[in-house]
Design an enzyme around this catalytic site. Structure first.
Site, mmCIF file in Angstrom:
data_model
loop_
_atom_site.group_PDB
_atom_site.id
_atom_site.type_symbol
_atom_site.label_atom_id
_atom_site.label_comp_id
_atom_site.label_asym_id
_atom_site.label_seq_id
_atom_site.Cartn_x
_atom_site.Cartn_y
_atom_site.Cartn_z
ATOM 1 N N GLU A 1 -3.631 7.414 -4.262
ATOM 2 C CA GLU A 1 -3.486 6.149 -3.548
ATOM 3 C C GLU A 1 -3.221 5.018 -4.536
ATOM 4 O O GLU A 1 -3.962 4.866 -5.511
ATOM 5 C CB GLU A 1 -4.772 5.858 -2.771
ATOM 6 C CG GLU A 1 -4.683 4.600 -1.922
ATOM 7 C CD GLU A 1 -6.018 4.279 -1.258
ATOM 8 O OE1 GLU A 1 -6.166 4.585 -0.066
ATOM 9 O OE2 GLU A 1 -6.915 3.747 -1.933
ATOM 10 N N TYR B 1 0.855 -1.197 0.000
ATOM 11 C CA TYR B 1 0.000 0.000 0.000
ATOM 12 C C TYR B 1 0.886 1.241 0.000
ATOM 13 O O TYR B 1 1.867 1.317 0.751
ATOM 14 C CB TYR B 1 -0.892 0.006 1.249
ATOM 15 C CG TYR B 1 -1.732 1.260 1.370
ATOM 16 C CD1 TYR B 1 -3.008 1.311 0.824
ATOM 17 C CD2 TYR B 1 -1.239 2.392 2.012
ATOM 18 C CE1 TYR B 1 -3.769 2.473 0.908
ATOM 19 C CE2 TYR B 1 -1.993 3.563 2.105
ATOM 20 C CZ TYR B 1 -3.263 3.583 1.548
ATOM 21 O OH TYR B 1 -4.014 4.729 1.620
#
Ligand code: GDP
Ligand code: MN
Length: 351
Positions: free
Chosen positions: A175, A93
């Site tokens: 993101e 992530y």
């Protein structure tokens, strides 16, 4: 304004950030096998069945048809993206976000990315502040944290490119989840979620995206807020946010639906609000002049029918076409509060 994954990836590609080879899924496939991905502006597509691997033409046709009608959190896709499947070793992530409290750009990372990232404890994320010239140090820290020492240079390069794009394109969120480490050792952005700062539109005549920027007067105040607000007029919208805070609740957003609000724009606002996972109640505070109460009422009714995860509503309506709105809402057993204080009291009960 939110970009769809394929739009976000196009921006990443302008800086030569690796993304999977892809095509927009039409009648026939450019290559197979492929991963079909529903282009809706919400997360959780994988879990909802919006990301499917297809091996041959029959599967391609069947799944493309299925995904094009699959509703995810109130959205059905106009576009379906098809990508070359990745040989995944690890899913990481990585995100950049504006921290409003400190007005800085924060990098957040986690070793375990992918569809379960929300299960990771908030304190487990690596958090760094990025500044001009800090990409090398950040990339080094990231390589240590991910436990990928041989990817130090690649991560430094990636952070530098992301930081430059983030600023150039006036992003408030970028993101990449997952950032995939392939079995052959490449880092590939397998997903991209980008939000642009609507207020910067004037210096980006090139900005043109699939979703209408219907929520131009929408500002996220606190992703963890427990009360969402919808009001009309900037003054009333600010007063509503203040009243929520003064009553000991946490406002998640500011939203002025404006004078020309109609059913579609109010419905779009509801959809955006359902993406906040901590909201327990939505306060609707409309003092209608040009806006018509009956349009707002119709949007409320449509939202309740279309959005499974719509939080309870605390509604205060007054002004133009109030009578019609009251009748419409009454038919659905949706209560209206006489004033904001009563709506706040009802909201407080639910938080
Ligand atoms: P999201 O659920 O909306 O965040 O959609 P993502 O694009 O992140 O995809 C969800 C998940 O699908 C990823 O975390 C991966 O596990 C899986 N996935 C996506 N693309 C590929 C791929 O090319 N190959 C494989 N094997 N899995 C993929
Ligand atoms: Mn994802």
């Amino acid at each position: 304004m939110k970009l769809l994954e394929y739009e976000g990836k196009k921006i990443l590609q302008t800086s030569n950030i690796a993304v999977p080879k892809s095509f927009v899924a039409g009648e026939s496939a450019d290559f197979l096998p492929a991963v079909l991905k529903s282009q809706v502006p919400v997360g959780g597509r994988g879990k909802a069945g919006g990301v499917v691997i297809v091996k041959d033409d029959a599967e391609y046709t069947a799944e493309r048809e299925k995904i094009s009608h699959l509703e995810i959190k109130g959205y059905t896709p106009k576009t379906i993206l098809a990508e070359q499947p990745l040989d995944i070793d690890r899913e990481l992530y990585l995100s950049l976000v504006i921290d409003k409290a400190t007005a800085s750009t924060e990098l957040m990372a986690h070793k375990r990315g992918g569809v379960e990232v929300e299960d990771n404890a908030a304190e487990d994320f690596l958090k760094l502040t990025l500044e001009t010239g800090s990409a090398d140090a950040a990339g080094q820290q990231l390589a240590d944290y991910y436990d990928l020492p041989d990817k130090t240079f690649a991560l430094q390069d990636l952070v530098e490119k992301l930081y430059v794009l983030f600023n150039q394109q006036d992003m408030t969120l970028l993101e990449i989840n997952p950032l995939v480490l392939t079995k052959t050792g490449e880092l590939v952005a397998a997903d991209a979620k980008i939000t642009l700062d609507d207020a910067a539109q004037f210096r980006h005549p090139d900005w043109s995206f699939e979703l209408d920027p219907v929520e131009t007067n929408f500002v996220t105040l606190d992703e963890t807020g427990n009360v969402a607000t919808i009001a009309n007029g900037a003054g009333l919208a600010m007063a509503t946010v203040d009243a929520v805070a003064d009553n000991g609740m946490k406002p998640a957003n500011f939203l002025d639906i404006g004078g020309g609000a109609n059913e579609a724009s109010v419905l779009a606002a509801f959809k955006r609000i359902t993406e906040y996972s901590h909201v327990k109640v939505i306060i609707i505070n409309i003092f209608a002049g040009i806006t018509r109460c009956d349009e707002v009422a119709r949007a409320i009714i449509a939202a309740r029918a279309q959005l499974d995860d719509l939080p309870p509503l605390a509604i205060r309506l007054a002004g133009t076409n109030y009578e019609q709105a009251a009748k419409l809402l009454q038919q659905q057993n949706i209560p209206i509060h006489a004033n904001l204080d009563q709506a706040l009291a009802a909201a407080k009960e639910l938080t």
